[in-house]
Enzyme design. Structure first.
Site: not given
Ligand code: IPM
Ligand code: MG
Length: 358
Positions: A142, A191, A223, A247, A251
């Site tokens: 970001y 990751k 993942d 983020d 959701d």
């Protein structure tokens, strides 16, 4: 006590849901003897329209001088074609960074009354969902270097994921301290099989973990985490992860707890001045129609009482009111599930919450 709260209503449904949370705070103030003073400042598209920039200096100053900040949402189709550094979303990143809010706390809890709105199979949902996601908020992709350039195949664009040890250390401490007050389990999501920044993330989290021997700390690749959240959300207690992964996964959490209209967040730094906002966006499709679910913002206001002002029983009063409203079957459109009942409007839901506050 007297508290000064900066209001960043923003765009879309932002103004409706912030006004709803202010009514609830005012009512709590009346019952418990506090005064909440609200001062609005412009941000996002609203600021662009009024003064040509998404984050005016006056807004930053106003937030810094306040005891805490309540934000609705920013963005909408009207400003979607602006260049990246002029977009409403840039203002959100700007204010998070200007206030030093590197910690984003996103609790995701499945209310028992919401079992029907939860998309998981009943036996999975019944094991319970009660997760606190600790999302790093002022670093990573970001805020990394980004740009356009001429590449091998012509024009290309790039964004950079970069984390310093310092940034990882401080968010890891928040996660472990949070876990100490809960079930003492931290899952760090990265990751590390591909990204160098994730390998530093993982090593640093484990180094900090040694200072919290009572907490069980495990890693999960992002993942796999996306899969495990659906398969068995009950396995998670505290999650700590990067800005970007947090983020996306928050959701996902919203769909296993019923609706994104229910999930609050607290953004904190090293002072008691925090920023509180629902995790959802500005929902331009229903803006101005009095259809928005104010619960995520009202719960964010409860988090403000708890984290910035230390008003625990007042925070619980709001949370209990909402739980009881839901238990009694009151619903906005987003949490109707399969029911064909008439949903409450945003203002009707607000009135219900006010009625239930004790
Ligand atoms: C959130 C939002 C923001 C983010 C957007 C609006 C910039 O999605 O708070 O989750 O990505 O942080
Ligand atoms: Mg988001």
């Amino acid at each position: 006590m007297n508290y000064n709260i900066a209001l960043l209503r923003g765009d879309g449904i932002g103004p409706e849901i912030v006004d709803s949370a202010c009514e609830v705070l005012t009512k709590v103030g009346e019952i418990y003897g506090h005064t909440f003073n609200f001062t609005p400042y412009l941000i996002g598209g609203a600021a662009l329209d009024a003064c040509g920039i998404p984050l005016p200096e006056e807004t930053v100053k106003g937030c810094k001088e306040s005891d805490s900040v309540l934000l609705g949402a920013v963005g909408g189709p009207k400003w979607d074609t602006l260049p990246g550094n002029m977009r409403p979303e840039k203002a959100l990143l700007g204010i998070r960074s200007a206030l030093g809010l590197y910690t984003n706390i996103r609790p995701a809890k499945l209310f028992s009354a919401m079992a029907d709105a939860c998309l998981l199979r009943r036996d999975v949902a019944e094991r319970g969902v009660n997760i606190v996601m600790i999302r790093e908020l002022t670093g990573g992709i970001y805020f990394g270097e980004r740009g356009r350039r001429d590449g091998k195949y012509g024009p290309e664009a790039y964004d950079t994921e970069c984390y310093s040890e310092m940034e990882i250390e401080r968010i890891a401490h928040v996660a472990f301290r949070t876990a100490m007050l809960r079930n003492k389990r931290v899952v760090s999501i990265d990751k590390a099989n591909v990204l160098e920044s994730s390998r530093l993330w993982r090593a640093t989290v484990h180094r900090i973990a040694k200072q919290y021997p009572e907490v069980e700390c495990t890693d999960m690749l992002v993942d796999n985490a996306a899969m495990q959240l659906i398969k068995d959300p009950a396995q998670f207690d505290v999650i700590v992860t990067t800005n970007m992964f947090g983020d996306i996964l928050s959701d996902e959490c919203s769909q296993i707890t019923g609706s994104i209209g229910l999930l609050p967040s607290a953004s904190l730094g090293d002072t008691t001045c925090g920023m509180y906002e629902p995790i959802h966006g500005s929902a331009p499709d229903i803006a101005g129609q009095n259809k928005a679910n104010p619960i995520a913002t009202v719960l964010s206001a409860a988090m403000m009482l708890r984290y910035s002002f230390g008003l625990e029983k007042e925070a619980v009063a709001i949370e209990t009111a909402i739980e009881n409203v839901l238990n009694d079957g009151w619903r906005t459109g987003d949490i109707l599930g399969a029911s064909d009942a008439t949903p409450l409007s945003c203002t009707e839901m607000t009135a219900k919450i006010l009625e239930y506050i004790k």
